[in-house]
Design a protein around this motif. Structure first.
Motif, PDB file in Angstrom:
ATOM      1  N   GLY A 367       0.786  -1.228   0.000  1.00 34.20           N
ATOM      2  CA  GLY A 367       0.000   0.000   0.000  1.00 34.20           C
ATOM      3  C   GLY A 367       0.818   1.278   0.000  1.00 34.20           C
ATOM      4  O   GLY A 367       0.264   2.364   0.087  1.00 34.20           O
ATOM      5  N   THR A 368       2.117   1.193  -0.064  1.00 31.28           N
ATOM      6  CA  THR A 368       2.975   2.383  -0.064  1.00 31.28           C
ATOM      7  C   THR A 368       3.680   2.521  -1.389  1.00 31.28           C
ATOM      8  O   THR A 368       3.813   1.558  -2.147  1.00 31.28           O
ATOM      9  CB  THR A 368       4.018   2.322   1.070  1.00 31.28           C
ATOM     10  N   SER A 440      -4.556   6.400  -4.521  1.00 38.62           N
ATOM     11  CA  SER A 440      -4.856   6.677  -3.115  1.00 38.62           C
ATOM     12  C   SER A 440      -5.029   5.341  -2.400  1.00 38.62           C
ATOM     13  O   SER A 440      -5.764   4.468  -2.886  1.00 38.62           O
ATOM     14  CB  SER A 440      -6.132   7.521  -2.984  1.00 38.62           C
ATOM     15  N   GLN A 441      -4.353   5.153  -1.282  1.00 44.60           N
ATOM     16  CA  GLN A 441      -4.464   3.954  -0.428  1.00 44.60           C
ATOM     17  C   GLN A 441      -4.196   2.667  -1.196  1.00 44.60           C
ATOM     18  O   GLN A 441      -4.837   1.641  -1.005  1.00 44.60           O
ATOM     19  CB  GLN A 441      -5.851   3.893   0.213  1.00 44.60           C
ATOM     20  N   CYS A 443      -4.801   2.094  -4.262  1.00 47.10           N
ATOM     21  CA  CYS A 443      -5.722   1.945  -5.384  1.00 47.10           C
ATOM     22  C   CYS A 443      -5.381   2.985  -6.439  1.00 47.10           C
ATOM     23  O   CYS A 443      -4.780   4.027  -6.134  1.00 47.10           O
ATOM     24  CB  CYS A 443      -7.159   2.108  -4.933  1.00 47.10           C
ATOM     25  N   CYS A 492      -8.757  -1.378  -6.620  1.00 46.77           N
ATOM     26  CA  CYS A 492      -7.857  -1.821  -5.539  1.00 46.77           C
ATOM     27  C   CYS A 492      -7.403  -3.253  -5.783  1.00 46.77           C
ATOM     28  O   CYS A 492      -8.080  -4.043  -6.459  1.00 46.77           O
ATOM     29  CB  CYS A 492      -8.578  -1.711  -4.199  1.00 46.77           C
ATOM     30  N   TYR A 500     -13.037   8.305  -5.318  1.00 48.80           N
ATOM     31  CA  TYR A 500     -12.029   9.331  -5.024  1.00 48.80           C
ATOM     32  C   TYR A 500     -12.520  10.676  -5.611  1.00 48.80           C
ATOM     33  O   TYR A 500     -12.896  10.753  -6.790  1.00 48.80           O
ATOM     34  CB  TYR A 500     -10.698   8.940  -5.633  1.00 48.80           C
ATOM     35  N   ARG A 534     -13.937   4.463   0.127  1.00 48.23           N
ATOM     36  CA  ARG A 534     -13.865   3.103  -0.420  1.00 48.23           C
ATOM     37  C   ARG A 534     -15.235   2.454  -0.388  1.00 48.23           C
ATOM     38  O   ARG A 534     -15.993   2.599   0.546  1.00 48.23           O
ATOM     39  CB  ARG A 534     -12.872   2.248   0.383  1.00 48.23           C
TER      40      ARG A 534
END
Length: 537
Positions: A367-368, A440-441, A443, A492, A500, A534
């Motif tokens: 996730g990063t 984002s996150q 995704c 995702c 978003y 989400r």
């Protein structure tokens, strides 16, 4: 035999008593014809010789010599003269004189006898035998045969010291103390022999053969006590004997050895003897394992059959030791134990990025996003897809940039840290559009999204104020004048969708700004802040 029926021992006397047609049977000798020139009558001279000299006075020999010469010269038979000599010798014997003449013929008139008899020139006409009735009738009793015993003639007789077995037999025996056997043979008195299953003896007193059944020896008691033995009777020779024989159907059933034992078979008298001997093995759960063989006994231990004996069971002991687990995991993985298993396994916990053309590695948590310090145009994101972490590489595509078209001093790096941007010459403050993926996150959008920004030239100048006795700055910045919110859908890794919302710049303009703050530049601004929500697909 005379015409009256009386037996006369003299053949010449008997012949004169018989007449034919009232004619005397006087002997008439034919007038001899002259002999051939090549006639050899030497053998006939024996009749005239000294061999018969003692008989010449009793019997005239001339007729016999004439007959001999006639036969020799006219019959052409080598030994025909022997007949005339024998006839003269018989006449001499009847006159009571026995003469041994055959040796004088040099073997021409040889007299052969069947074995075991032998030739004798002078012997009794009636020879004594071992048959008492025969001797009594023809020798010992005074009757018409008596005269025959007093006259001796040549013939075949038993050798001296032996006796004729019977008148109808040519067998000579050493003694008459014998028994006659049914097959014509004989045996000595007191002789014993086995005939069939009978023991016979020639009785000395009666000279009769008596037989009785062969006596069988008494045998000790026989015990047939071995496995499979039975007692049976059998005829051996002439006697019944008991013996032990084998009957394998009476053998006990073959012993079955338990697990871990081996059969040792030895042969008995009739049956196989089976014993069970323990093996040098380990036994576990109805299976046999050799020394050194692995035993699946405990799941998290390595067990094998040792060479050490268990005193109580007699089998070998199974020795176990824990199975060593490899806890070393490669970069990006972490060792974790698993319930129900002996050893854990390496589980992926982060993505690993190996920078090209170098050996530098970097881990990225799920996730990063990570951007290398020496390459801001590349971004790496760690995404989890179906329980697997996958590294996604994104490269930023920069808009065309020509420093010659830039207002000097406006060159700078875009907020993404990758692209070079500037305020182009002769271009006023306006809305600029850049195509990019929104994230984002963990995704991101499936397609590129147009993101707007304000860029362009605004009035700025610097002058010296005599009143303030310093440089005065007048600045205006190209900033958003009107904005709207827009919403897009992000995909995702766990197959969920993320809503978003971002800010879209509708128009830009030059707005006054404070340019006295060191390090603050009002040259450009970008509307890229946003919020996300989400939701499941």
């Amino acid at each position: 035999m005379l015409p009256s029926g009386k037996i006369d021992p003299s053949c010449p006397d008997m012949a004169h008593e018989w007449h034919t047609n009232d004619t005397d049977c006087d002997r008439v000798y034919p007038t001899p014809s002259p002999p051939p020139d090549n006639c050899n009558t030497t053998i006939c001279d024996i009749i005239k010789s000294s061999v018969f000299e003692s008989c010449h006075k009793l019997i005239d020999n001339d007729p016999f010599v004439l007959a001999c010469e006639f036969d020799v010269c006219h019959m052409n038979i080598n030994h025909i003269g022997c007949t005339s000599i024998q006839t003269y010798a018989d006449a001499c014997a009847q006159a009571g004189l026995c003469i041994d003449w055959r040796n004088a013929t040099n073997g021409i008139c040889e007299y052969k006898c069947p074995s075991p008899k032998e030739y004798r020139a002078c012997g009794p006409q009636v020879e004594s035998t071992c048959e008492s009735w025969y001797n009594q009738k023809f020798i010992l009793t005074d009757n018409e045969f008596r005269a025959m015993t007093s006259m001796q003639l040549e013939g075949c007789f038993c050798p001296n010291g032996t006796f004729l077995l019977s008148a109808s037999s040519n067998q000579c025996v050493p003694t008459c103390e014998i028994c006659r056997l049914p097959n014509g043979e004989w045996t000595h008195a007191n002789a014993t022999w086995i005939e069939g299953c009978k023991e016979c003896i020639c009785e000395e007193d009666t000279l009769q053969v008596t037989c009785r059944h062969v006596s069988c020896p008494a045998l000790p008691p026989l015990s047939c006590d071995q496995d499979g033995q039975v007692k049976v009777s059998d005829t051996v020779g002439c006697c019944q004997e008991e013996k032990c024989v084998c009957n394998v159907t009476l053998c006990p059933p073959v012993l079955t050895c338990p697990l871990g034992y081996t059969q040792k078979v030895t042969m008995g008298v009739c049956c196989s003897n089976v014993t069970c001997e323990i093996q040098n093995v380990c036994v576990f759960q109805h299976n046999v394992y050799q020394v050194g063989e692995l035993v699946p006994m405990k799941p998290c231990e390595k067990c094998s059959c040792s060479g050490t004996k268990d005193v109580s069971s007699g089998f070998n002991i199974i020795e176990c030791e824990p199975i060593p687990c490899d806890t070393h995991c490669p970069l990006g993985y972490e060792y974790r134990t698993i319930a129900g298993l002996c050893c854990g396994k390496c589980v992926q916990t982060s993505c690993v990025v190996v920078l090209p053309n170098s050996n530098v590695t970097h881990t990225i948590q799920p996730g990063t996003i990570w951007t290398p310090a020496d390459n801001p145009c590349v971004k790496y994101e760690c995404v989890k897809i179906a329980n697997q972490l996958i590294t996604i590489e994104a490269k930023i595509s920069c808009p065309p940039y020509d420093p010659k078209e830039c207002i000097p001093g406006t060159e700078t790096i875009a907020p993404d840290g990758c692209c070079l941007v500037c305020i182009p010459k002769g271009r006023m403050c306006n809305v600029t559009t850049t195509s990019m993926y929104l994230k984002s996150q963990g995704c991101h959008t499936k397609e590129r999204v147009n993101v707007t920004s304000c860029s362009g030239a605004c009035g700025t100048f610097t002058f010296y104020s005599t009143k303030m006795r310093s440089l005065q700055h007048t600045c205006s910045c190209c900033q958003e004048l009107a904005t709207t919110e827009r919403t897009v859908e992000l995909s995702c890794p766990d197959n969920t969708k993320l809503s978003y919302t971002y800010i879209h710049i509708d128009s830009c303009g030059c707005l006054k700004t404070d340019c006295s703050v060191p390090g603050h530049s009002g040259m450009a601004s970008t509307a890229f802040s946003g919020k996300s929500r989400r939701r499941r697909r």
